[in-house]
Design a protein around this motif. Structure first.
Motif, PDB file in Angstrom:
ATOM      1  N   LEU A 185       1.045 -69.159 -40.482  1.00  0.00           N
ATOM      2  CA  LEU A 185       2.093 -69.883 -39.766  1.00  0.00           C
ATOM      3  C   LEU A 185       2.583 -71.069 -40.597  1.00  0.00           C
ATOM      4  CD1 LEU A 185       3.732 -70.174 -37.175  1.00  0.00           C
ATOM      5  CD2 LEU A 185       1.913 -71.584 -36.259  1.00  0.00           C
ATOM      6  N   ALA A 186       1.630 -71.729 -41.216  1.00  0.00           N
ATOM      7  CA  ALA A 186       1.983 -72.899 -42.022  1.00  0.00           C
ATOM      8  C   ALA A 186       2.914 -72.509 -43.160  1.00  0.00           C
ATOM      9  CB  ALA A 186       0.726 -73.562 -42.543  1.00  0.00           C
ATOM     10  N   GLN A 187       2.585 -71.403 -43.774  1.00  0.00           N
ATOM     11  CA  GLN A 187       3.420 -70.963 -44.897  1.00  0.00           C
ATOM     12  C   GLN A 187       4.827 -70.636 -44.439  1.00  0.00           C
ATOM     13  OE1 GLN A 187       1.225 -67.812 -46.697  1.00  0.00           O
ATOM     14  NE2 GLN A 187       0.397 -69.135 -48.288  1.00  0.00           N
ATOM     15  N   LYS A 188       4.874 -70.019 -43.273  1.00  0.00           N
ATOM     16  CA  LYS A 188       6.182 -69.625 -42.758  1.00  0.00           C
ATOM     17  C   LYS A 188       7.124 -70.812 -42.597  1.00  0.00           C
ATOM     18  CE  LYS A 188       7.694 -66.232 -39.381  1.00  0.00           C
ATOM     19  NZ  LYS A 188       7.217 -65.405 -38.269  1.00  0.00           N
ATOM     20  N   PHE A 189       6.547 -71.928 -42.153  1.00  0.00           N
ATOM     21  CA  PHE A 189       7.399 -73.081 -41.894  1.00  0.00           C
ATOM     22  C   PHE A 189       7.202 -74.206 -42.888  1.00  0.00           C
ATOM     23  CE2 PHE A 189       9.398 -71.604 -38.228  1.00  0.00           C
ATOM     24  CZ  PHE A 189       8.489 -70.845 -37.517  1.00  0.00           C
ATOM     25  N   ASP A 190       6.620 -73.872 -44.022  1.00  0.00           N
ATOM     26  CA  ASP A 190       6.451 -74.902 -45.042  1.00  0.00           C
ATOM     27  C   ASP A 190       5.656 -76.083 -44.479  1.00  0.00           C
ATOM     28  OD1 ASP A 190       8.653 -76.880 -47.162  1.00  0.00           O
ATOM     29  OD2 ASP A 190       6.642 -76.058 -47.477  1.00  0.00           O
ATOM     30  N   ALA A 191       4.591 -75.765 -43.735  1.00  0.00           N
ATOM     31  CA  ALA A 191       3.779 -76.824 -43.133  1.00  0.00           C
ATOM     32  C   ALA A 191       2.440 -76.891 -43.841  1.00  0.00           C
ATOM     33  CB  ALA A 191       3.580 -76.529 -41.651  1.00  0.00           C
ATOM     34  N   GLU A 192       1.605 -77.822 -43.395  1.00  0.00           N
ATOM     35  CA  GLU A 192       0.278 -77.925 -43.984  1.00  0.00           C
ATOM     36  C   GLU A 192      -0.732 -77.311 -43.035  1.00  0.00           C
ATOM     37  OE1 GLU A 192       1.553 -82.304 -45.157  1.00  0.00           O
ATOM     38  OE2 GLU A 192      -0.611 -82.036 -45.079  1.00  0.00           O
ATOM     39  N   ALA A 193      -1.618 -76.510 -43.588  1.00  0.00           N
ATOM     40  CA  ALA A 193      -2.656 -75.927 -42.740  1.00  0.00           C
ATOM     41  C   ALA A 193      -3.865 -76.843 -42.761  1.00  0.00           C
ATOM     42  CB  ALA A 193      -3.024 -74.549 -43.262  1.00  0.00           C
ATOM     43  N   VAL A 194      -4.478 -76.995 -41.616  1.00  0.00           N
ATOM     44  CA  VAL A 194      -5.628 -77.896 -41.499  1.00  0.00           C
ATOM     45  C   VAL A 194      -6.782 -77.136 -40.879  1.00  0.00           C
ATOM     46  CG1 VAL A 194      -6.460 -80.030 -40.474  1.00  0.00           C
ATOM     47  CG2 VAL A 194      -4.063 -79.830 -41.146  1.00  0.00           C
ATOM     48  N   ARG A 195      -7.957 -77.415 -41.372  1.00  0.00           N
ATOM     49  CA  ARG A 195      -9.148 -76.781 -40.786  1.00  0.00           C
ATOM     50  C   ARG A 195      -9.302 -77.198 -39.350  1.00  0.00           C
ATOM     51  NH1 ARG A 195     -12.141 -79.582 -44.146  1.00  0.00           N
ATOM     52  NH2 ARG A 195     -13.764 -79.744 -42.567  1.00  0.00           N
ATOM     53  N   TRP A 196      -9.744 -76.251 -38.542  1.00  0.00           N
ATOM     54  CA  TRP A 196      -9.867 -76.541 -37.115  1.00  0.00           C
ATOM     55  C   TRP A 196     -10.777 -77.731 -36.854  1.00  0.00           C
ATOM     56  CZ3 TRP A 196      -7.387 -75.652 -32.879  1.00  0.00           C
ATOM     57  CH2 TRP A 196      -8.024 -75.813 -31.636  1.00  0.00           C
ATOM     58  N   GLU A 197     -11.876 -77.812 -37.607  1.00  0.00           N
ATOM     59  CA  GLU A 197     -12.828 -78.892 -37.359  1.00  0.00           C
ATOM     60  C   GLU A 197     -12.222 -80.243 -37.691  1.00  0.00           C
ATOM     61  OE1 GLU A 197     -14.355 -75.171 -37.649  1.00  0.00           O
ATOM     62  OE2 GLU A 197     -13.583 -76.213 -39.405  1.00  0.00           O
ATOM     63  N   ALA A 198     -11.220 -80.224 -38.547  1.00  0.00           N
ATOM     64  CA  ALA A 198     -10.673 -81.503 -39.008  1.00  0.00           C
ATOM     65  C   ALA A 198      -9.586 -82.070 -38.107  1.00  0.00           C
ATOM     66  CB  ALA A 198     -10.119 -81.324 -40.417  1.00  0.00           C
ATOM     67  N   PHE A 199      -9.163 -81.264 -37.121  1.00  0.00           N
ATOM     68  CA  PHE A 199      -7.986 -81.749 -36.380  1.00  0.00           C
ATOM     69  C   PHE A 199      -8.200 -83.047 -35.602  1.00  0.00           C
ATOM     70  CE2 PHE A 199      -7.894 -81.396 -31.810  1.00  0.00           C
ATOM     71  CZ  PHE A 199      -8.800 -80.418 -31.444  1.00  0.00           C
ATOM     72  N   PRO A 200      -9.410 -83.331 -35.032  1.00  0.00           N
ATOM     73  CA  PRO A 200      -9.539 -84.595 -34.298  1.00  0.00           C
ATOM     74  C   PRO A 200      -9.194 -85.827 -35.122  1.00  0.00           C
ATOM     75  CG  PRO A 200     -11.387 -83.166 -33.810  1.00  0.00           C
ATOM     76  CD  PRO A 200     -10.628 -82.522 -34.915  1.00  0.00           C
ATOM     77  N   GLN A 201      -9.523 -85.784 -36.416  1.00  0.00           N
ATOM     78  CA  GLN A 201      -9.191 -86.959 -37.235  1.00  0.00           C
ATOM     79  C   GLN A 201      -7.691 -87.141 -37.327  1.00  0.00           C
ATOM     80  OE1 GLN A 201     -11.518 -84.972 -40.108  1.00  0.00           O
ATOM     81  NE2 GLN A 201     -12.310 -86.906 -40.859  1.00  0.00           N
TER      82      GLN A 201
END
Lengths: 511, 368, 282
Positions: free
Chosen positions: B237-253
């Motif tokens: 999904l990130a690639q599709k919209f030129d976004a950054e992918a983030v690890r699930w565990e890292a999202f709270p930060q």
């Protein structure tokens, strides 16, 4: 909200500071609602009499003299201490994210670490450029100069180079200088409280008075007041003064009053001047004292004494000096004028009082003597000829039909309210105030910005990383940062002119 | 002169048919029309309609039954009927199907009324939509530039564009967003102002997440982050919209930094709880946080709504707003229709005087 | 004639305010255009009335060359002018005419109060005021007060907008008002820019008092309340800078600050009566 650890942590917590400000503001407000001793002692008295229950309680808390009470001054002192403590930890003030923490030295691992540091910056950008070395440096430095960024720091190692430029560095000192200046102001106030004095010296015209804090005798030769035509508003009042220093004045044993060792000493003439409200008399403070003592024209009034009044009886006008029963020609009646109230009001309880010392509503009390009998005292008014009050036994007033006399004019003996003041703290307060202004202006009106640019050679040119920090929020800086980066890219040949205009119009926003 | 139109819209034709016609491309259609001898023509081709507008004084040259006078108020005359037939034929050739029932044909006042309604957005799927006005303008511009318009079509389309703007500004027909995603974007703008400095975090990588990403990108955000439990989907999904992918565990930060969070995971229990957000909020130093919960079951705990500086909107909330807006538009519909009809009358009055003038001069010519 | 111009200005401010309410609730851009134009004309009239008043003022020799703000009327007049002017500049720059409904009422209130309650007679300056300080100190302070009136309006709009969005059922008003963050930032910027102005004003008062009466700070009611206002805004700034607090809470504090401004300007005049009330009770 987390409280910072360490000593004085309480003083450094924002909650405490805000609490302190609130208490100071609140007690100041309290002092404006309750009568204060310094301003209106008689009102304080009245209040205490009226509220026998909690009046004395308030008194013991010092609420009738709030601003000079020990706890209020203590609060001010606490605030000063608080400021010192808060700022002590930040001397010199925070530079807003330092150049590079020591461990990130370029020598060690140039690429990875530095990039990571730049990643911490809230604004980042990176691109590649075909240029290298000196040319790039030239472009960047020219760019900094054009945008008025001061090149603060540059480091290079192993081909990797870093430049840091800042704009409006002065802003960094804004908060610090402001806070320190406040302490200076409070210090000035403290100096005044300890070393300064101010006293009110009311001098009757033609008379003189001894000052309390200085061994001076002040003569009021002439007091003049002029009014705006048709009104009782004074347009100008002035005092012609002579000030003598009397060497023979010594402090009485109880330390309060002077007593004259030599009552016939005239003293040394220090100065002679006619003073006006905004134009005081300035004198040296004497040996061992810094600064000068000033005599100000603070106020004036009629104290109730008068030279004479003019009473119009039928066709004649009779001049009656104070407290001198005067015979009315052609009758056996003697008229005595004994009291003058400069601004007559009927106080609660139907009593005669004055609400001001200025001649707003002059009224004179007359007593008529006839063959050993006295009439009740009658009050006549200069501005209201039809009005007359008779004063009863215990001073109670009642309306009376006006007698066939009219109070034509009054010649009161005026006094000049001179304020003698010595404030060695004022220059300190002034310096503090200026510092406060410079600090606040710098803090709020300057926008401090810092840009880091890192270049490392790679491929056929160089890779450039840029980061920035701003003392204001993104709203003020984001657009500027984007504009700067675009400009840099263009100068470095990474972006063509057409791309630049496309970017400007938001088409390439996520490049 | 008379205006004739033939076309189909979402009301009668299938998506496939509409797409087939739309795929041809307006310039191509105009060229083919020109090749067949049509002089005046405007092609309105969108994903929801395909319409051809022409003027009957401009039949393919060589076919002008002499003497037949057409007035704008008259019923479809021989010329109109013939024109409509030819248009239908053209369209059938274009898409390779028989179109009989699907196509509508109008002429004269009816045709003008139709165009005005279309321009005002009264004929659209979403009443009062703004897009159609731009599409009408574009269609007109292309034809004009290719020289495919004459006086009658020029007057007509210019007037139609005016009517479109008039109706939108004088009635509430186009106020309020009518899709969940655009409502969300609008709300975000009411919280943050311009979104160009906002950072968006999308939790989840399903269809809804994708749709939201698409819409938010149109709002031109600064940074788009995607986090999904299964990494691959998130990365895709990130690639599709030129976004950054983030690890699930890292999202709270990331919650400390981002401004908008779109939660659309398939999680059975809420993943954003008050407990999780509490400490985050204090480090955010009072910056607003917009949570859009489009997951079913809910991804965000209801109690989060009570936290200060947090704005929570669920799918129901957004749908409610959409419904409200749609019904408001419907209320405006009647008023808009009246306005269109008024404008139609005005236009026809002017045209009548023009026509009678033309008639007179032509009659004069004939006499000479 | 001066009063005529002033009354016209007051009337125009009122019209402008009414238009701003209309603009807030409807969508007609025309209203915004007209409210702006009418406000500009009102400002012009007001300035003209001020100039005329000054000329009459200078006819009394003691009044040369000072500005006529020694009476309640003069002060209210200047205050209304400052509020309208700050709005004209600040909100005009940011194209936020929509906030007119929140700010212009203060200009109307001040000028209306002047017309209805204050005595417009020109009087001579009492000796204490015959100093060049009268041309700067009151103006500086009142400009700060006017700015804080603006900040109050912005803060009110923020509270409303926040409530709207938070409620999850925003009404039409929500879409008319600016964004929450924008309002918050504007509120902060106004206070940040004018806080030093307030400070300068207070300090000027002290220096003037020192030159006239021999004491920099006497804790009289007017001075004390100006200081209290200052403290409240200091609290606001600390909350924002060091406390990391934004939005609703800071708006409450800024509103409290403005309440203090009102008290400083108007309330202190009633304090002596209050004194009297308190001391004669019982």
């Amino acid at each position: 909200m987390t409280v910072p650890k360490g000593t004085f942590s309480l003083f450094r917590s924002v909650r405490f500071n805000i609490f302190l400000f609130s208490i100071l503001a609140g007690s100041s407000a309290l002092g404006t609602f309750l009568p204060q001793v310094g301003e209106a002692p008689e009102k304080v008295e009245a209040f205490l009499l009226a509220h026998t229950a909690w009046g004395p309680v308030l008194n013991s808390l010092g609420l009738f003299n709030v601003y000079h009470s020990f706890w209020f001054m203590g609060l001010l002192g606490l605030m000063a201490f608080d400021i010192v403590v808060c700022k002590l930890y930040k001397t010199p003030p925070d530079a807003g994210l330092n150049h590079l923490p020591p461990e990130f030295s370029v020598q060690e691992k140039p690429d990875a670490r530095l990039e990571a540091v730049l990643d911490l910056k809230p604004y980042r950008s990176q691109w590649k450029t075909p240029q290298t070395g000196k040319a790039l440096e030239h472009v960047l430095l020219g760019f900094f100069e054009k945008r008025r960024y001061h090149l603060e720091y540059s480091q290079s190692s192993g081909g990797v180079r870093l430049w840091v430029g800042t704009r409006h560095r002065m802003q960094r000192w804004g908060s610090y200088v402001s806070h320190v200046s406040l302490v200076v102001v409070l210090l000035g106030a403290l100096i005044k409280t300890i070393f300064g004095f101010e006293e009110m010296v009311p001098v009757l015209e033609g008379g003189s008075k001894l000052a309390e804090h200085m061994p001076w005798e002040i003569y009021l030769d002439r007091f003049e007041v002029s009014y705006y035509p048709g009104t009782m508003t004074p347009s100008r009042f002035s005092s012609a003064l002579r000030v003598y220093e009397k060497a023979s004045l010594k402090r009485a044993p109880d330390g309060k009053d002077w007593y004259e060792e030599d009552p016939f000493e005239e003293g040394r003439l220090l100065a002679q001047k006619t003073i006006l409200v905004n134009d005081p008399l300035v004198l040296p403070a004497g040996p061992g004292k810094l600064g000068r003592v000033k005599i100000y024209q603070a106020s004036w009034g009629a104290g109730g004494m008068f030279r004479s009044v003019m009473l119009k009886i039928g066709e004649r006008t009779l001049e009656i000096p104070q407290r001198t029963p005067t015979l009315v020609p052609g009758t056996a009646i003697r008229v005595e004028a004994d009291m003058l109230l400069p601004s007559f009001v009927v106080a609660p309880g139907n009593r005669a009082e004055t609400d001001s010392l200025e001649l707003k509503n002059p009224a004179v009390r007359f007593i008529f003597h006839h063959q050993g009998n006295k009439t009740s005292p009658l009050w006549l008014f200069k501005n209201w000829p039809e009005l007359c009050f008779a004063e009863g036994e215990n001073g109670v007033l009642r309306h009376a039909p006006p007698p066939p006399f009219r109070l034509a004019s009054v010649e009161p003996i005026l006094f000049s309210g001179l304020q003698v003041g010595y404030d060695p703290g004022f220059p300190v307060v002034l310096v503090g105030s200026l510092g406060l202004l410079v600090g606040l202006s710098s803090l709020f009106y300057l926008h401090r910005r810092r840009v880091w640019v890192l270049m490392k050679p790679g491929g056929s040119g160089s890779a450039v990383l840029a980061g920035a920090w701003s003392s204001r929020g993104p709203r003020d800086f984001q657009k500027e940062f984007d504009g700067m980066m675009t400009e840099l890219k263009v100068h470095m040949g990474s972006l063509s002119e057409t791309d630049r205009s496309r970017k400007k119009h938001g088409e390439l926003n996520r490049v | 002169m008379n205006i004739v139109l033939a076309g189909l819209s979402h009301k009668s034709a299938s998506v496939a048919l509409r797409e087939a016609l739309a795929a041809v491309g307006v310039p191509t259609v105009l060229e083919r029309l020109a090749a067949e001898g049509w002089e005046e023509m405007v092609v309105l081709s969108t994903c929801n309609r395909f319409e051809l507008y022409t003027s009957t004084l401009a039949l393919p040259s060589g076919e002008d039954p002499a003497g037949t006078r057409n007035s704008v108020q008259g019923a479809a005359t021989y010329n109109d009927v013939e024109t409509m037939r030819q248009l239908l034929e053209f369209m059938e050739n274009l898409c390779g199907q028989s179109l009989g029932q699907v196509v509508y044909q109008k002429s004269g006042q009816e045709a003008i009324h139709h165009l005005f309604s279309v321009s005002a957005g009264l004929d659209s799927l979403v009443v009062g939509e703004a897009e159609i006005l731009g599409q009408v303008k574009q269609a007109y511009e292309i034809s004009r530039q290719m020289g495919r318009t004459g006086k009658s079509l020029n007057t007509l389309f210019q007037r139609a564009l005016y009517v479109g703007k008039l109706v939108r500004s004088h009635t509430g027909i186009s106020t309020g967003q009518t899709s969940v995603a655009s409502v969300a974007v609008q709300l975000a703008q009411k919280i943050f102002g311009s979104l160009s400095e906002s950072q968006v975090l999308i939790l989840g990588a399903g269809k809804m997440a994708e749709l939201s990403a698409k819409h938010l990108l149109s709002g031109n955000v600064k940074r788009l982050l995607v986090s999904n439990r299964t990494r691959e989907k998130g990365v895709a999904l990130a690639q599709k919209f030129d976004a950054e992918a983030v690890r699930w565990e890292a999202f709270p930060q990331l919650l400390e930094q981002v401004d908008i969070v779109i939660a659309s995971t398939g999680s059975a229990r809420p993943i954003l709880t008050s407990q999780l957000l509490g400490p985050v909020l204090s480090s955010r130093r009072g910056r607003s946080l917009f949570l859009i919960d489009i997951a079913m079951p809910r991804d965000v705990e209801e109690s989060v709504c009570r936290l200060e500086h947090v704005y929570l909107y669920t799918l129901e909330d957004l749908k409610e707003i959409v419904e409200e807006n749609v019904s408001k538009r419907r209320e405006e519909f009647a008023g808009a229709r009246v306005l269109v009809e008024e404008e139609l009358l005005k236009f026809c009055e002017r045209d009548k005087t023009r026509v009678s003038y033309v008639e007179k001069t032509q009659a004069g010519d004939a006499r000479i | 004639m001066e009063i005529g111009f002033f009354k016209t200005a007051a009337a125009l401010y009122t019209v402008s305010m009414v238009l701003s309410f209309g603009y807030l609730l409807s969508k007609k851009e025309r209203l915004s255009f007209w409210l702006w134009k009418i406000l500009s004309v009102g400002l012009f009239c007001h300035v003209v009335s001020f100039i005329l008043r000054t000329r009459t003022f200078w006819q009394i020799p003691e009044n040369r060359y000072f500005l006529p703000i020694n009476t309640f009327f003069g002060a209210l007049s200047y205050l209304a002018l400052a509020v309208a002017l700050v709005f004209w500049v600040v909100e005009g720059r940011h194209r936020l005419n929509i906030l007119g409904a929140f700010v212009l009422p203060w200009a109307c209130l001040a000028s209306g109060a002047a017309v209805v309650f204050a005595d417009p007679a020109i009087s001579g300056l009492v000796p204490a005021l015959q100093s060049y300080w009268i041309n700067i100190h009151p103006m500086v302070l009142m400009t700060a007060y006017a700015a804080f009136a603006n900040a109050f309006g912005v803060g009110l709009a923020l509270l409303i907008q926040e409530h709207q969005v938070k409620s999850r059922k925003p009404s039409l008003l929500c879409y008319r008002l600016p964004a929450i963050e924008d309002l918050d930032q504007l509120n902060y910027r106004i206070i940040a820019v004018f806080f030093p102005v307030l400070t300068i004003g207070i300090i000027m008062g002290g220096v003037w008092a020192y030159n006239a009466w021999g004491r920099f700070w006497g804790w009289d009611a007017k001075e004390t309340w100006a200081l209290i206002t200052w403290f409240v805004y200091v609290i606001y700034l600390h909350m924002r800078f060091f406390g990391g607090v934004r939005g609703r809470k800071t708006v409450y504090v800024s509103m409290l600050g403005f309440a203090s401004v009102i008290f400083t300007f108007v309330g202190v005049n009633y304090l002596s009566e209050l004194h009297g009330y308190l001391s004669s009770k019982g």
